[in-house]
Design a protein around this motif. Sequence first.
Motif, PDB file in Angstrom:
ATOM      1  N   VAL A 185       0.866  -1.182   0.000  1.00 42.08           N
ATOM      2  CA  VAL A 185       0.000   0.000   0.000  1.00 42.08           C
ATOM      3  C   VAL A 185       0.900   1.229   0.000  1.00 42.08           C
ATOM      4  N   ASP A 234      -2.315   4.893  -3.114  1.00 41.14           N
ATOM      5  CA  ASP A 234      -3.442   3.991  -2.899  1.00 41.14           C
ATOM      6  C   ASP A 234      -4.401   4.455  -1.816  1.00 41.14           C
ATOM      7  N   VAL A 235      -4.104   5.588  -1.191  1.00 39.65           N
ATOM      8  CA  VAL A 235      -4.935   6.058  -0.078  1.00 39.65           C
ATOM      9  C   VAL A 235      -5.315   7.522  -0.275  1.00 39.65           C
ATOM     10  N   GLU A 295      -5.717   4.522   7.367  1.00 36.22           N
ATOM     11  CA  GLU A 295      -6.330   3.993   6.150  1.00 36.22           C
ATOM     12  C   GLU A 295      -5.449   2.943   5.467  1.00 36.22           C
ATOM     13  N   ARG A 327      -5.450  -0.389   7.273  1.00 36.97           N
ATOM     14  CA  ARG A 327      -6.705  -1.113   7.077  1.00 36.97           C
ATOM     15  C   ARG A 327      -6.714  -1.816   5.718  1.00 36.97           C
ATOM     16  N   LYS A 328      -6.221  -1.113   4.696  1.00 34.77           N
ATOM     17  CA  LYS A 328      -6.168  -1.715   3.364  1.00 34.77           C
ATOM     18  C   LYS A 328      -5.250  -2.928   3.348  1.00 34.77           C
TER      19      LYS A 328
END
Length: 205
Positions: A122, A126-127, A135, A138-139
């Motif tokens: 990530v 990507d956020v 965030e 969590r991904k």
Amino acid sequence: MKSTAKGIIFDLDGTIWDSMPYRIKAWEMAFRDYGIDSDPEVIRLMIGYPGSMLIKKMNARDPSIEMAEERYFSGMFSDVKFFPDVADTFKELRNLGFKIAIVTSSRRAMAERLDIQVDALVTMDDVANGKPDPEGYRKAMAVMGTSPGSTVVVGDIDNDLIPAKALGSVAVLVTHGIKKESKNMDYEIQNIGDLIGLLKKIKMA
């Protein structure tokens, strides 16, 4: 049904990748191109935060400074190495049944150039919100199929550990022999390889 998967989330720069001196130099060169005097110590403390925050810290506003830093850093890329115990540690973690993720404030194009196999990657691209927002974590957990209670987060600055604590994950600070302080760490290790012994002491959900 409760997931039994176990995961480790690693930060990239300064945690598993010995990139700090190169990142600092690249930022100094980028700021110089825009006529801005920069303090390498301030840059060092801001590595791991979104580039936009570092630019603001230097009283600058042009977002293209970050792209200039990426270009300079890209030219140094072949000189940057992983810390020497990373490959063996990742192999042992897999033997122990852990899934592995990297959550980084670097851009995806840069991170994907690394020759390293992980279950989840990530990046800043990507956020919507970078660290210390949780965030990205969590991904990564969603991809690994882990829960906050079954995930350990390893980082080299407080910004990596704040979201871990917010989610209820175990937060581990790696120092690489540099004196550091963190109000959000649960444990401290000197080298990435020390994580293997530490995991035997940690009770995970």
